[in-house]
Design an enzyme around this catalytic site. Structure first.
Site, PDB file in Angstrom:
ATOM      1  N   GLU A 297     -47.238  -0.266 -41.194  1.00 21.41           N
ATOM      2  CA  GLU A 297     -47.806  -0.317 -42.539  1.00 21.41           C
ATOM      3  C   GLU A 297     -46.946   0.454 -43.543  1.00 21.41           C
ATOM      4  O   GLU A 297     -46.392   1.501 -43.209  1.00 21.41           O
ATOM      5  CB  GLU A 297     -49.212   0.298 -42.493  1.00 21.41           C
ATOM      6  CG  GLU A 297     -49.975   0.104 -43.797  1.00 21.41           C
ATOM      7  CD  GLU A 297     -51.406   0.569 -43.679  1.00 21.41           C
ATOM      8  OE1 GLU A 297     -51.662   1.540 -42.960  1.00 21.41           O
ATOM      9  OE2 GLU A 297     -52.260  -0.074 -44.305  1.00 21.41           O
TER      10      GLU A 297
ATOM     11  N   ARG B 298     -46.565  -7.014 -41.927  1.00 25.15           N
ATOM     12  CA  ARG B 298     -46.188  -5.618 -42.192  1.00 25.15           C
ATOM     13  C   ARG B 298     -44.692  -5.443 -41.898  1.00 25.15           C
ATOM     14  O   ARG B 298     -44.058  -6.307 -41.307  1.00 25.15           O
ATOM     15  CB  ARG B 298     -46.995  -4.650 -41.305  1.00 25.15           C
ATOM     16  CG  ARG B 298     -48.483  -4.630 -41.639  1.00 25.15           C
ATOM     17  CD  ARG B 298     -49.234  -3.523 -40.908  1.00 25.15           C
ATOM     18  NE  ARG B 298     -50.659  -3.515 -41.281  1.00 25.15           N
ATOM     19  CZ  ARG B 298     -51.528  -2.582 -40.890  1.00 25.15           C
ATOM     20  NH1 ARG B 298     -51.119  -1.577 -40.090  1.00 25.15           N
ATOM     21  NH2 ARG B 298     -52.793  -2.640 -41.267  1.00 25.15           N
TER      22      ARG B 298
ATOM     23  N   GLU C 127     -55.246   8.586 -37.953  1.00 25.07           N
ATOM     24  CA  GLU C 127     -56.213   8.143 -38.984  1.00 25.07           C
ATOM     25  C   GLU C 127     -57.622   8.076 -38.412  1.00 25.07           C
ATOM     26  O   GLU C 127     -58.606   8.252 -39.125  1.00 25.07           O
ATOM     27  CB  GLU C 127     -55.800   6.771 -39.510  1.00 25.07           C
ATOM     28  CG  GLU C 127     -56.725   6.233 -40.570  1.00 25.07           C
ATOM     29  CD  GLU C 127     -56.243   4.918 -41.148  1.00 25.07           C
ATOM     30  OE1 GLU C 127     -55.033   4.655 -41.120  1.00 25.07           O
ATOM     31  OE2 GLU C 127     -57.096   4.158 -41.622  1.00 25.07           O
TER      32      GLU C 127
ATOM     33  N   THR D  77     -61.375  -0.917 -43.817  1.00 26.13           N
ATOM     34  CA  THR D  77     -60.610  -2.105 -43.403  1.00 26.13           C
ATOM     35  C   THR D  77     -60.607  -2.242 -41.881  1.00 26.13           C
ATOM     36  O   THR D  77     -60.298  -3.307 -41.356  1.00 26.13           O
ATOM     37  CB  THR D  77     -59.139  -2.010 -43.867  1.00 26.13           C
ATOM     38  OG1 THR D  77     -58.564  -0.816 -43.291  1.00 26.13           O
ATOM     39  CG2 THR D  77     -59.039  -1.986 -45.371  1.00 26.13           C
TER      40      THR D  77
ATOM     41  N   ARG E 173     -54.108  -3.064 -30.720  1.00 25.23           N
ATOM     42  CA  ARG E 173     -54.720  -1.744 -30.781  1.00 25.23           C
ATOM     43  C   ARG E 173     -56.126  -1.857 -31.352  1.00 25.23           C
ATOM     44  O   ARG E 173     -56.428  -2.765 -32.106  1.00 25.23           O
ATOM     45  CB  ARG E 173     -53.895  -0.755 -31.606  1.00 25.23           C
ATOM     46  CG  ARG E 173     -53.770  -1.033 -33.112  1.00 25.23           C
ATOM     47  CD  ARG E 173     -54.923  -0.590 -33.943  1.00 25.23           C
ATOM     48  NE  ARG E 173     -54.601  -0.649 -35.363  1.00 25.23           N
ATOM     49  CZ  ARG E 173     -55.496  -0.805 -36.338  1.00 25.23           C
ATOM     50  NH1 ARG E 173     -56.780  -0.994 -36.051  1.00 25.23           N
ATOM     51  NH2 ARG E 173     -55.131  -0.799 -37.617  1.00 25.23           N
TER      52      ARG E 173
ATOM     53  N   CYS F 109     -61.430   4.226 -42.374  1.00 25.96           N
ATOM     54  CA  CYS F 109     -61.125   3.287 -43.467  1.00 25.96           C
ATOM     55  C   CYS F 109     -61.945   2.011 -43.245  1.00 25.96           C
ATOM     56  O   CYS F 109     -61.919   1.454 -42.142  1.00 25.96           O
ATOM     57  CB  CYS F 109     -59.642   2.943 -43.478  1.00 25.96           C
ATOM     58  SG  CYS F 109     -59.212   1.697 -44.701  1.00 25.96           S
TER      59      CYS F 109
ATOM     60  N   ARG G 295     -56.176  -4.588 -34.337  1.00 28.99           N
ATOM     61  CA  ARG G 295     -55.014  -5.255 -34.934  1.00 28.99           C
ATOM     62  C   ARG G 295     -54.144  -5.741 -33.783  1.00 28.99           C
ATOM     63  O   ARG G 295     -53.651  -4.939 -32.979  1.00 28.99           O
ATOM     64  CB  ARG G 295     -54.212  -4.296 -35.822  1.00 28.99           C
ATOM     65  CG  ARG G 295     -53.102  -4.989 -36.583  1.00 28.99           C
ATOM     66  CD  ARG G 295     -52.550  -4.106 -37.700  1.00 28.99           C
ATOM     67  NE  ARG G 295     -51.401  -3.354 -37.285  1.00 28.99           N
ATOM     68  CZ  ARG G 295     -50.141  -3.808 -37.332  1.00 28.99           C
ATOM     69  NH1 ARG G 295     -49.907  -5.045 -37.736  1.00 28.99           N
ATOM     70  NH2 ARG G 295     -49.135  -3.048 -36.954  1.00 28.99           N
TER      71      ARG G 295
ATOM     72  N   ARG H  37     -56.604   5.825 -31.333  1.00 26.63           N
ATOM     73  CA  ARG H  37     -56.057   4.470 -31.439  1.00 26.63           C
ATOM     74  C   ARG H  37     -55.665   4.103 -30.008  1.00 26.63           C
ATOM     75  O   ARG H  37     -54.765   4.738 -29.440  1.00 26.63           O
ATOM     76  CB  ARG H  37     -54.844   4.412 -32.370  1.00 26.63           C
ATOM     77  CG  ARG H  37     -55.182   4.574 -33.865  1.00 26.63           C
ATOM     78  CD  ARG H  37     -55.810   3.335 -34.438  1.00 26.63           C
ATOM     79  NE  ARG H  37     -56.378   3.492 -35.783  1.00 26.63           N
ATOM     80  CZ  ARG H  37     -55.729   3.179 -36.902  1.00 26.63           C
ATOM     81  NH1 ARG H  37     -54.482   2.760 -36.859  1.00 26.63           N
ATOM     82  NH2 ARG H  37     -56.349   3.311 -38.079  1.00 26.63           N
TER      83      ARG H  37
HETATM   84  P1  ADP Z   1     -51.551   0.421 -36.798  1.00 27.89           P
HETATM   85  O1  ADP Z   1     -51.044  -0.775 -36.076  1.00 27.89           O
HETATM   86  O2  ADP Z   1     -52.068   1.445 -35.842  1.00 27.89           O
HETATM   87  O3  ADP Z   1     -52.470   0.075 -37.915  1.00 27.89           O
HETATM   88  P2  ADP Z   1     -48.922   0.633 -38.044  1.00 27.89           P
HETATM   89  O4  ADP Z   1     -49.026  -0.668 -38.731  1.00 27.89           O
HETATM   90  O5  ADP Z   1     -48.346   1.790 -38.808  1.00 27.89           O
HETATM   91  O6  ADP Z   1     -50.305   1.175 -37.498  1.00 27.89           O
HETATM   92  O7  ADP Z   1     -48.034   0.421 -36.708  1.00 27.89           O
HETATM   93  C1  ADP Z   1     -47.886   1.536 -35.838  1.00 27.89           C
HETATM   94  C2  ADP Z   1     -46.609   1.425 -35.043  1.00 27.89           C
HETATM   95  O8  ADP Z   1     -46.727   0.305 -34.143  1.00 27.89           O
HETATM   96  C3  ADP Z   1     -45.369   1.148 -35.908  1.00 27.89           C
HETATM   97  O9  ADP Z   1     -44.257   1.851 -35.361  1.00 27.89           O
HETATM   98  C4  ADP Z   1     -45.168  -0.327 -35.737  1.00 27.89           C
HETATM   99  O10 ADP Z   1     -43.813  -0.710 -35.929  1.00 27.89           O
HETATM  100  C5  ADP Z   1     -45.582  -0.515 -34.303  1.00 27.89           C
HETATM  101  N1  ADP Z   1     -45.922  -1.893 -33.964  1.00 27.89           N
HETATM  102  C6  ADP Z   1     -46.891  -2.660 -34.530  1.00 27.89           C
HETATM  103  N2  ADP Z   1     -46.904  -3.869 -33.949  1.00 27.89           N
HETATM  104  C7  ADP Z   1     -45.924  -3.875 -32.983  1.00 27.89           C
HETATM  105  C8  ADP Z   1     -45.446  -4.828 -32.044  1.00 27.89           C
HETATM  106  N3  ADP Z   1     -45.986  -6.053 -31.938  1.00 27.89           N
HETATM  107  N4  ADP Z   1     -44.426  -4.457 -31.223  1.00 27.89           N
HETATM  108  C9  ADP Z   1     -43.891  -3.222 -31.295  1.00 27.89           C
HETATM  109  N5  ADP Z   1     -44.301  -2.257 -32.166  1.00 27.89           N
HETATM  110  C10 ADP Z   1     -45.309  -2.597 -32.995  1.00 27.89           C
HETATM  111  N1  DAR Z   2     -55.238   3.520 -48.273  1.00 25.98           N
HETATM  112  C1  DAR Z   2     -55.733   2.265 -47.926  1.00 25.98           C
HETATM  113  C2  DAR Z   2     -55.043   1.553 -46.769  1.00 25.98           C
HETATM  114  C3  DAR Z   2     -55.933   0.455 -46.267  1.00 25.98           C
HETATM  115  C4  DAR Z   2     -55.576  -0.109 -44.934  1.00 25.98           C
HETATM  116  N2  DAR Z   2     -54.720   0.743 -44.119  1.00 25.98           N
HETATM  117  C5  DAR Z   2     -55.166   1.747 -43.333  1.00 25.98           C
HETATM  118  N3  DAR Z   2     -56.441   2.052 -43.238  1.00 25.98           N
HETATM  119  N4  DAR Z   2     -54.239   2.458 -42.636  1.00 25.98           N
HETATM  120  C6  DAR Z   2     -55.733   1.397 -49.198  1.00 25.98           C
HETATM  121  O1  DAR Z   2     -56.764   1.421 -49.840  1.00 25.98           O
HETATM  122  O2  DAR Z   2     -54.716   0.773 -49.506  1.00 25.98           O
END
Ligand code: ADP
Ligand code: DAR
Length: 342
Positions: free
Chosen positions: A300, A295, A211, A259, A112, A257, A266, A215
């Site tokens: 997250e 994660r 966020e 990050t 993404r 953010c 990601r 995305r």
């Molecule tokens: P982001 O990736 O947008 O930063 P999250 O870490 O919250 O946000 O992940 C968003 C959703 O995508 C969650 O439901 C997570 O389990 C799912 N996800 C992330 N990576 C994968 C993957 N490789 N396969 C399936 N689902 C995934």
């Molecule tokens: N609240 C932020 C999370 C940082 C990375 N994750 C994001 N942007 N979804 C922190 O300072 O922990």
């Protein structure tokens, strides 16, 4: 506004770099969206366990509050204020041999990027009317996509609770913003003007007004990382032909953010590592070497269910999109080798 009271629990980069002197220098400044220091740091003040602790309301935030953001960005990304971010989306240079042909380890692959639309404030400062206009602009542009990018938009308001729960459980939809996003103002007027656009087989999706404004997501079962990346590049280019994104020579794609600056990418796999999961010291030694994040199974701030891990690139700024994917590819290759040897 008074200088925040930081306890020993405050471990964020913001609490590390916001000295009293810097606070006095910044406390009365505002961006054109009337976004001030209080709003920039609120999430990190209210959530001592924040890693970074700041959010931006517009590209101007990164300029006006640069004396706070620059050291945070340096710590977070190893990226200096003199550097320029370079994008590179050419998938032909990606290593292509599949890492897990027997599908023993990699359950699914997802890549993404976050994108924000040039003429609107970022999520922490956008008002309800602007958010409504933005939702409409984005889904109308997406509705013009063709081929395997063609799909439909589902606003949160239009979905039943059971449909939302199913999409979230299947990893296709975001959860309601967590306490970090809440304190940053990113949940304002929730669930209005938020939603998900996706194609029929849910391999291409766009989250709207979570966020970030968008995305853009490519995902599928299995470990064909190159195919997932190629679909994402096609989608990014098709959408960028219709919508101008917030971008700077220095910071690349602008995100709420810090990050997510730069590539805002990601690239992750859901991977089964039952043996390695029993030796997290060895696991984290490999993820550190290959600049990877781990994660939870729901993303997250979630826990790991069973021995399934969400493993992704940690670096986003100062490296290209191809290098982000390469980071994940090389790291996953090493994790699978270690699992086999365990
Ligand atoms: P982001 O990736 O947008 O930063 P999250 O870490 O919250 O946000 O992940 C968003 C959703 O995508 C969650 O439901 C997570 O389990 C799912 N996800 C992330 N990576 C994968 C993957 N490789 N396969 C399936 N689902 C995934
Ligand atoms: N609240 C932020 C999370 C940082 C990375 N994750 C994001 N942007 N979804 C922190 O300072 O922990």
């Amino acid at each position: 506004m008074n200088y925040p009271i930081f306890s020993k629990e405050h471990t964020s980069l913001m609490s590390k770099h916001l000295s009293y002197e810097l606070f006095e220098e910044l406390k009365d400044l505002k961006t054109a969206n009337n976004f001030g220091l209080q709003q920039v740091i609120n999430s990190g003040v209210e959530n001592p366990d924040s890693g970074v602790g700041v959010y931006a309301a517009d590209e101007e935030t990164y300029h006006i509050f640069k004396d706070l953001f620059d050291p945070i960005i340096e710590d977070c990304h190893g990226f200096s204020k003199q550097q320029k971010h370079i994008s590179h989306l050419d998938s032909s240079v990606l290593a292509s041999d599949e890492l897990d042909i027997e599908n023993q380890y990699i359950l699914s692959t997802r890549i993404r990027v976050a994108r924000n639309v040039k003429s609107f404030p970022l999520g922490p400062a956008i008002n309800n009317h602007q958010r409504e206009q933005l939702e409409k602009l984005i889904y109308q542009s997406l509705s013009e996509l063709t081929g395997n990018l063609a799909g439909h938009y589902y606003s949160l308001d239009s979905l039943k609770d059971s449909e939302k729960a199913q999409l979230i459980n299947d990893h296709f939809l975001f959860k309601q913003g967590d306490r970090f996003l809440q304190a940053a103002g990113l949940n304002n007027n929730w669930p209005k003007n938020r939603g998900v656009f996706h194609n029929s087989d849910k391999t291409f999706l766009v989250w709207i007004n979570e966020e970030d404004h968008l995305r853009i997501i490519s995902m599928q079962q299995g470990g064909d990382i190159k195919a997932v990346f190629e679909r994402l590049v096609t989608a990014i280019e098709a959408i960028e032909n219709k919508i101008a994104f917030m971008h700077s020579e220095h910071l690349g794609y602008i995100s709420s953010c810090p990050t997510n600056l730069g590539t805002a990418m990601r690239a992750s796999v859901h991977i089964k590592l039952p043996k390695l999961g029993l030796d997290m010291v060895a696991f984290r030694k490999i993820t550190a070497k290959y600049h990877l994040d781990i994660r939870g199974t729901q993303g997250e701030h979630s826990d790991n269910l069973g021995a399934i891990y969400d493993v992704s690139n940690k670096r986003r700024l100062g490296i290209s999109e191809v290098e982000c994917v390469q980071d994940m590819y090389e790291g996953v290759k090493a994790l699978i080798a270690a699992e086999k040897a365990a």
